[in-house]
Design an enzyme around this catalytic site. Structure first.
Site, mmCIF file in Angstrom:
data_model
loop_
_atom_site.group_PDB
_atom_site.id
_atom_site.type_symbol
_atom_site.label_atom_id
_atom_site.label_comp_id
_atom_site.label_asym_id
_atom_site.label_seq_id
_atom_site.Cartn_x
_atom_site.Cartn_y
_atom_site.Cartn_z
ATOM 1 N N CYS A 1 25.959 98.948 9.048
ATOM 2 C CA CYS A 1 26.165 97.726 8.262
ATOM 3 C C CYS A 1 24.905 96.853 8.300
ATOM 4 O O CYS A 1 23.906 97.188 7.708
ATOM 5 C CB CYS A 1 27.420 96.997 8.746
ATOM 6 S SG CYS A 1 28.022 95.748 7.600
ATOM 7 N N HIS A 49 31.848 101.284 9.372
ATOM 8 C CA HIS A 49 31.725 101.037 10.816
ATOM 9 C C HIS A 49 32.403 102.105 11.665
ATOM 10 O O HIS A 49 33.574 101.962 12.018
ATOM 11 C CB HIS A 49 32.357 99.684 11.144
ATOM 12 C CG HIS A 49 31.558 98.516 10.683
ATOM 13 N ND1 HIS A 49 30.737 97.783 11.508
ATOM 14 C CD2 HIS A 49 31.442 97.959 9.459
ATOM 15 C CE1 HIS A 49 30.158 96.819 10.827
ATOM 16 N NE2 HIS A 49 30.566 96.895 9.572
ATOM 17 N N GLU A 84 32.059 102.565 14.781
ATOM 18 C CA GLU A 84 32.366 102.069 16.133
ATOM 19 C C GLU A 84 33.728 101.381 16.196
ATOM 20 O O GLU A 84 34.238 101.125 17.290
ATOM 21 C CB GLU A 84 31.251 101.123 16.617
ATOM 22 C CG GLU A 84 31.294 99.697 16.093
ATOM 23 C CD GLU A 84 30.833 99.548 14.653
ATOM 24 O OE1 GLU A 84 30.749 100.557 13.933
ATOM 25 O OE2 GLU A 84 30.576 98.401 14.237
#
Lengths: 95, 226
Positions: free
Chosen positions: B87, B196, B198
């Site tokens: 991002c 994302h 994560e």
């Protein structure tokens, strides 16, 4: 002292959704006849010394490496005479 | 040997903690790196996390790109250090010219937050080896300026060299050219993407675990069992 103005605009081929949103809003507000709107950024630099060729070369380098992303943006550099009379075209300015 | 993966925190980073947690879940040791550090503390790879570094002032990633830590990251990335930009990290990598193109305002102007289906197009990068080419994964996407743009020549080059790593499926959430969600450099060690991974590493917190492969890929790559 000299004032240098750098205008940064998205390249013509890059979509400008913010400009489009402004253009779409205009007729709703009663402002007709605007075919296109592009939105950009304006930087005003007050140089400590004169805006000579060496200083302007540094300003262009600054614009190229930092103020503009030349992958998507174009920029122009111009010197504004600091002795010029204040802008009288609008009354909403802060200068 | 435990792989050491650095996670950079810039002022305004949001997802550095989640990235560090994902690194730990993948079996590596997360190493916190501060934006003013020039020393990367002997890490084997670096993650640039999501967020709003330096308040997104000027342009997203434009100021972070000139931070002390990035001076070293850029130098080491050019020498082969695996770097993942998520991002805002992707925006930083583009501003640093480690990856081509740029991220621009979403074409619909709204911030978007959704679980996004992606296709893994390239499973040969340092960060995607635990996936298979063509695999479909779902991970969260959340951005306001995620529209990937580059000139036609660059886009053709990316496609021709297999450097489009992820493509959006179902819908194009932000106006990205050719549905591109993530890309890599020519060497395959630098990867950037808007979604994302994560945030999708544990069943407990939802969104599945499709993102964990990024981090296990890096670990296997680093300990040489890929």
């Amino acid at each position: 002292m000299a004032r240098v103005v750098i205008d940064v605009m998205l390249k013509p081929e890059i979509l400008d959704p913010q400009g489009q949103a402004v253009q779409r809003a205009l007729p709703r507000l009663g402002f007709d006849g605007v075919a296109d709107v592009r939105q950009g950024k304006r930087f005003e630099l007050e140089l400590e010394g004169p805006a000579d060729e060496a200083a302007l070369a540094r300003v262009r380098e600054m614009a190229e490496t930092f103020l503009a992303n030349t992958v998507i943006e174009d920029f122009t550099v111009r010197v504004e005479e600091s002795t010029a009379p204040a802008d009288t075209a609008g009354t909403g300015g802060t200068r | 040997m435990t792989a050491r993966i650095g996670v950079v925190t810039f002022p305004g980073s949001l997802d550095d903690r989640d990235a560090a947690r994902a690194v730990r879940l993948a079996g590596a040791e997360p190493v916190a790196l501060w934006h003013r550090d020039t020393d990367l503390r002997d890490v084997d790879a670096v993650i640039l996390p999501g967020g709003f570094s330096y308040g997104d002032y000027l342009r997203c990633g434009a100021i972070a790109r000139f931070s002390p830590v990035m001076g070293t990251v850029i130098e080491r990335a050019r020498a082969g250090l695996p770097v993942l930009g998520i991002c805002n990290g992707f925006q930083v990598l583009c501003e640093a010219h480690l990856l081509p193109g740029a991220l621009t305002r979403n074409d619909h102007l709204h911030f978007i937050c959704r679980d996004q289906r992606l296709r893994v197009e390239n499973a040969d990068t340092a960060w995607t080896r635990d996936y298979t080419a063509g695999q479909e994964i779902t991970i969260p996407l959340k951005n306001g300026e995620g529209g990937y743009v580059a000139d036609e020549h660059t886009l053709d080059e990316l496609e021709g060299e297999g450097r489009v790593v992820f493509r959006y499926l179902d819908l194009n959430p932000n106006g990205s050219r050719r549905d591109i969600a993530g890309i890599t450099n020519a060497a395959g060690n630098v990867v950037g993407l808007m979604p994302h991974p994560e945030h999708a590493v544990e069943d407990l917190t939802g969104s599945g675990t499709d993102g964990l492969g990024f981090f296990t890929s890096a670990v296997k790559n680093l300990v040489g069992i890929a």
